[in-house]
Design a protein around this motif. Structure first.
Motif, PDB file in Angstrom:
ATOM      1  N   GLU A   1      -4.917  -2.306   4.287  1.00 39.82           N
ATOM      2  CA  GLU A   1      -5.092  -0.977   4.347  1.00 39.82           C
ATOM      3  C   GLU A   1      -5.980  -0.510   3.491  1.00 39.82           C
ATOM      4  O   GLU A   1      -7.088   0.573   3.885  1.00 39.82           O
ATOM      5  CB  GLU A   1      -3.531  -0.180   3.909  1.00 39.82           C
ATOM      6  CG  GLU A   1      -2.734  -0.303   4.918  1.00 39.82           C
ATOM      7  CD  GLU A   1      -1.783  -1.619   5.066  1.00 39.82           C
ATOM      8  OE1 GLU A   1      -2.319  -2.659   4.139  1.00 39.82           O
ATOM      9  OE2 GLU A   1      -0.715  -1.618   5.687  1.00 39.82           O
ATOM     10  N   LEU A   2      -6.258  -1.073   2.084  1.00 46.22           N
ATOM     11  CA  LEU A   2      -7.294  -0.816   1.532  1.00 46.22           C
ATOM     12  C   LEU A   2      -8.609  -1.156   1.795  1.00 46.22           C
ATOM     13  O   LEU A   2      -9.897  -0.429   1.731  1.00 46.22           O
ATOM     14  CB  LEU A   2      -7.099  -1.467   0.129  1.00 46.22           C
ATOM     15  CG  LEU A   2      -8.278  -1.099  -1.125  1.00 46.22           C
ATOM     16  CD1 LEU A   2      -8.482   0.285  -1.361  1.00 46.22           C
ATOM     17  CD2 LEU A   2      -7.881  -1.769  -2.362  1.00 46.22           C
ATOM     18  N   SER A   3      -8.898  -2.433   2.486  1.00 49.02           N
ATOM     19  CA  SER A   3     -10.130  -2.802   3.130  1.00 49.02           C
ATOM     20  C   SER A   3     -10.541  -1.840   3.981  1.00 49.02           C
ATOM     21  O   SER A   3     -11.748  -1.421   4.057  1.00 49.02           O
ATOM     22  CB  SER A   3      -9.884  -4.313   4.011  1.00 49.02           C
ATOM     23  OG  SER A   3      -9.218  -5.247   3.014  1.00 49.02           O
TER      24      SER A   3
ATOM     25  N   CYS B   1      -6.654  -8.902   0.210  1.00 50.31           N
ATOM     26  CA  CYS B   1      -6.742  -7.840   0.750  1.00 50.31           C
ATOM     27  C   CYS B   1      -5.328  -7.240   1.270  1.00 50.31           C
ATOM     28  O   CYS B   1      -5.172  -6.329   1.750  1.00 50.31           O
ATOM     29  CB  CYS B   1      -7.491  -8.019   1.974  1.00 50.31           C
ATOM     30  SG  CYS B   1      -7.280  -9.361   3.248  1.00 50.31           S
TER      31      CYS B   1
ATOM     32  N   SER C   1       0.942  -1.141  -0.048  1.00 49.37           N
ATOM     33  CA  SER C   1      -0.105   0.050  -0.002  1.00 49.37           C
ATOM     34  C   SER C   1       0.879   1.271  -0.026  1.00 49.37           C
ATOM     35  O   SER C   1       0.221   2.290  -0.488  1.00 49.37           O
ATOM     36  CB  SER C   1      -0.809  -0.157   1.074  1.00 49.37           C
ATOM     37  OG  SER C   1      -0.222  -0.075   2.350  1.00 49.37           O
TER      38      SER C   1
ATOM     39  N   ALA D   1      -9.902   1.510   4.168  1.00 44.96           N
ATOM     40  CA  ALA D   1     -10.037   2.753   3.226  1.00 44.96           C
ATOM     41  C   ALA D   1     -11.367   2.531   2.903  1.00 44.96           C
ATOM     42  O   ALA D   1     -12.315   3.595   2.660  1.00 44.96           O
ATOM     43  CB  ALA D   1      -9.229   2.896   2.365  1.00 44.96           C
ATOM     44  N   LEU D   2     -11.833   1.435   2.287  1.00 44.00           N
ATOM     45  CA  LEU D   2     -13.160   1.180   1.356  1.00 44.00           C
ATOM     46  C   LEU D   2     -14.150   1.151   2.328  1.00 44.00           C
ATOM     47  O   LEU D   2     -15.072   1.914   2.211  1.00 44.00           O
ATOM     48  CB  LEU D   2     -12.995  -0.126   0.783  1.00 44.00           C
ATOM     49  CG  LEU D   2     -12.510  -0.224  -0.662  1.00 44.00           C
ATOM     50  CD1 LEU D   2     -12.146  -1.789  -0.975  1.00 44.00           C
ATOM     51  CD2 LEU D   2     -12.937   0.541  -1.586  1.00 44.00           C
TER      52      LEU D   2
ATOM     53  N   PRO E   1      -4.119   3.239  -0.954  1.00 42.85           N
ATOM     54  CA  PRO E   1      -5.457   3.290  -1.068  1.00 42.85           C
ATOM     55  C   PRO E   1      -6.324   4.412  -1.793  1.00 42.85           C
ATOM     56  O   PRO E   1      -7.265   4.311  -2.515  1.00 42.85           O
ATOM     57  CB  PRO E   1      -6.147   3.117   0.455  1.00 42.85           C
ATOM     58  CG  PRO E   1      -4.780   2.328   1.115  1.00 42.85           C
ATOM     59  CD  PRO E   1      -3.733   3.009   0.296  1.00 42.85           C
ATOM     60  N   GLU E   2      -5.816   5.589  -1.360  1.00 45.50           N
ATOM     61  CA  GLU E   2      -6.350   6.825  -1.869  1.00 45.50           C
ATOM     62  C   GLU E   2      -6.451   6.738  -3.615  1.00 45.50           C
ATOM     63  O   GLU E   2      -7.253   7.449  -3.966  1.00 45.50           O
ATOM     64  CB  GLU E   2      -5.498   7.993  -1.487  1.00 45.50           C
ATOM     65  CG  GLU E   2      -5.441   8.146   0.184  1.00 45.50           C
ATOM     66  CD  GLU E   2      -4.726   7.285   0.570  1.00 45.50           C
ATOM     67  OE1 GLU E   2      -3.805   6.793   0.186  1.00 45.50           O
ATOM     68  OE2 GLU E   2      -5.067   7.085   2.084  1.00 45.50           O
TER      69      GLU E   2
ATOM     70  N   ASP F   1     -13.637  -8.954   0.252  1.00 45.85           N
ATOM     71  CA  ASP F   1     -12.461  -8.230  -0.369  1.00 45.85           C
ATOM     72  C   ASP F   1     -11.514  -9.578  -0.629  1.00 45.85           C
ATOM     73  O   ASP F   1     -10.973 -10.169   0.413  1.00 45.85           O
ATOM     74  CB  ASP F   1     -11.837  -7.217   0.474  1.00 45.85           C
ATOM     75  CG  ASP F   1     -10.737  -6.574  -0.184  1.00 45.85           C
ATOM     76  OD1 ASP F   1     -10.510  -6.626  -1.206  1.00 45.85           O
ATOM     77  OD2 ASP F   1     -10.062  -5.610   0.765  1.00 45.85           O
TER      78      ASP F   1
ATOM     79  N   ARG G   1      -7.326   4.484  -5.423  1.00 45.86           N
ATOM     80  CA  ARG G   1      -8.552   3.760  -5.890  1.00 45.86           C
ATOM     81  C   ARG G   1      -9.734   4.678  -5.182  1.00 45.86           C
ATOM     82  O   ARG G   1     -10.685   4.886  -5.866  1.00 45.86           O
ATOM     83  CB  ARG G   1      -8.672   2.488  -5.340  1.00 45.86           C
ATOM     84  CG  ARG G   1      -7.864   1.358  -6.029  1.00 45.86           C
ATOM     85  CD  ARG G   1      -6.748   1.146  -5.395  1.00 45.86           C
ATOM     86  NE  ARG G   1      -5.871  -0.418  -5.990  1.00 45.86           N
ATOM     87  CZ  ARG G   1      -5.136  -1.013  -5.433  1.00 45.86           C
ATOM     88  NH1 ARG G   1      -4.482  -0.329  -4.114  1.00 45.86           N
ATOM     89  NH2 ARG G   1      -4.462  -1.792  -6.155  1.00 45.86           N
ATOM     90  N   ILE G   2      -9.811   4.968  -3.990  1.00 46.01           N
ATOM     91  CA  ILE G   2     -10.905   5.796  -3.046  1.00 46.01           C
ATOM     92  C   ILE G   2     -11.274   6.824  -4.016  1.00 46.01           C
ATOM     93  O   ILE G   2     -12.474   7.093  -4.091  1.00 46.01           O
ATOM     94  CB  ILE G   2     -10.408   6.003  -1.756  1.00 46.01           C
ATOM     95  CG1 ILE G   2     -10.031   4.684  -1.017  1.00 46.01           C
ATOM     96  CG2 ILE G   2     -11.482   6.927  -1.112  1.00 46.01           C
ATOM     97  CD1 ILE G   2     -11.302   3.497  -0.894  1.00 46.01           C
TER      98      ILE G   2
END
Length: 263
Positions: free
Chosen positions: A71-73, A67, A31, A75-76, A36-37, A64, A39-40
């Motif tokens: 971190e992305l989980s 994963c 990450s 953030a989502l 993550p940002e 997810d 994609r977010i």
């Protein structure tokens, strides 16, 4: 060369991890290089209220796949619930539960240790291509909520690793499995240039090619090829493309044609 780029390339060279774990794409500190940002920022703030406009008498369930360390989980989860800012339109979706899985037990352990929402985000080690392990875990989780499928599934930069390690038939089987498990599927496929780069890194390490790389007939524009598989063979329809990340990967949203939920 910028320091983050050097660090990223070093991380990619760490395919010599014990057991070849990185051969499946689960690099430590992933990450930091694909944050993550990235994609977010592409996802609408009102995504859940758009996909599920009516209040349902049950929590929303998400899956997810791949994963990494979570971190992305997280953030989502925060983005979909509007926890980063006040969004009255999403207040009724304050009951979202995520099951997040990865093939690497070490990454899952890190995700569990860092999770700020342990009551709502569950992490589990899973080889998604092991049908017995997959069905045992997913069925057990869904049964807790009296459900047979997830409302939404996330699959971010996973398809290439499935494809390289399990071939064309493995990719089709994987996509078919995901399609059968959810109403909506948010997918980020890696482009073909990433396949070539992964194979090239492996050769530089003095290793053999991925078992299936040279025999893959599903190639070229992978976003289009995967869309074709999902829409032709898996009873899904493409409902939105949210654009591309800074690392040139498209975010595609599919919906099951068998679902009766309105858009």
């Amino acid at each position: 060369m910028a320091a983050p780029v050097r660090e990223y390339r070093k991380a990619l060279r760490d395919m010599e991890l014990p057991g070849g774990a990185a051969l499946y794409g689960n690099f430590p500190s992933y990450s930091r290089f694909h944050p993550p940002e990235g994609r977010i920022r592409l996802l609408p703030a009102t995504l859940l209220s758009r996909l599920f406009p009516s209040v349902l008498p049950r929590p929303l369930l998400g899956l997810d796949v791949g994963c990494n360390s979570g971190e992305l989980s997280v953030a989502l989860y925060k983005h979909l619930l509007g926890l980063q800012e006040s969004r009255a339109s999403q207040e009724h979706w304050n009951d979202l539960h995520l099951l997040c899985c990865d093939i690497d037990a070490g990454l899952i352990e890190k995700a569990e240790q860092r999770s700020p929402f342990p009551a709502s985000i569950c992490y589990a080690t899973l080889n998604i291509m092991d049908p017995n392990a997959r069905e045992t875990l997913l069925s057990s989780y869904l049964t807790r909520f009296g459900r047979s499928t997830f409302d939404i599934c996330f699959c971010m930069s996973v398809t290439m690793w499935i494809h390289l390690n399990h071939g064309d038939s493995g990719l089709v089987m994987f996509l078919s499995c995901l399609a059968s498990k959810c109403t909506y599927l948010l997918l980020e496929p890696q482009p073909w240039k990433c396949y070539r780069a992964a194979a090239r890194r492996l050769r530089k390490l003095g290793r053999h090619d991925f078992d299936h790389f040279r025999s893959l007939t599903i190639n070229g524009n992978m976003a289009d090829r995967i869309t074709q598989i999902l829409t032709t063979d898996c009873a899904m329809e493409l409902v939105s493309c949210f654009g591309s990340t800074n690392w040139d990967r498209r975010l595609l949203l599919f919906k099951s044609k068998e679902s009766e939920l309105p858009l």
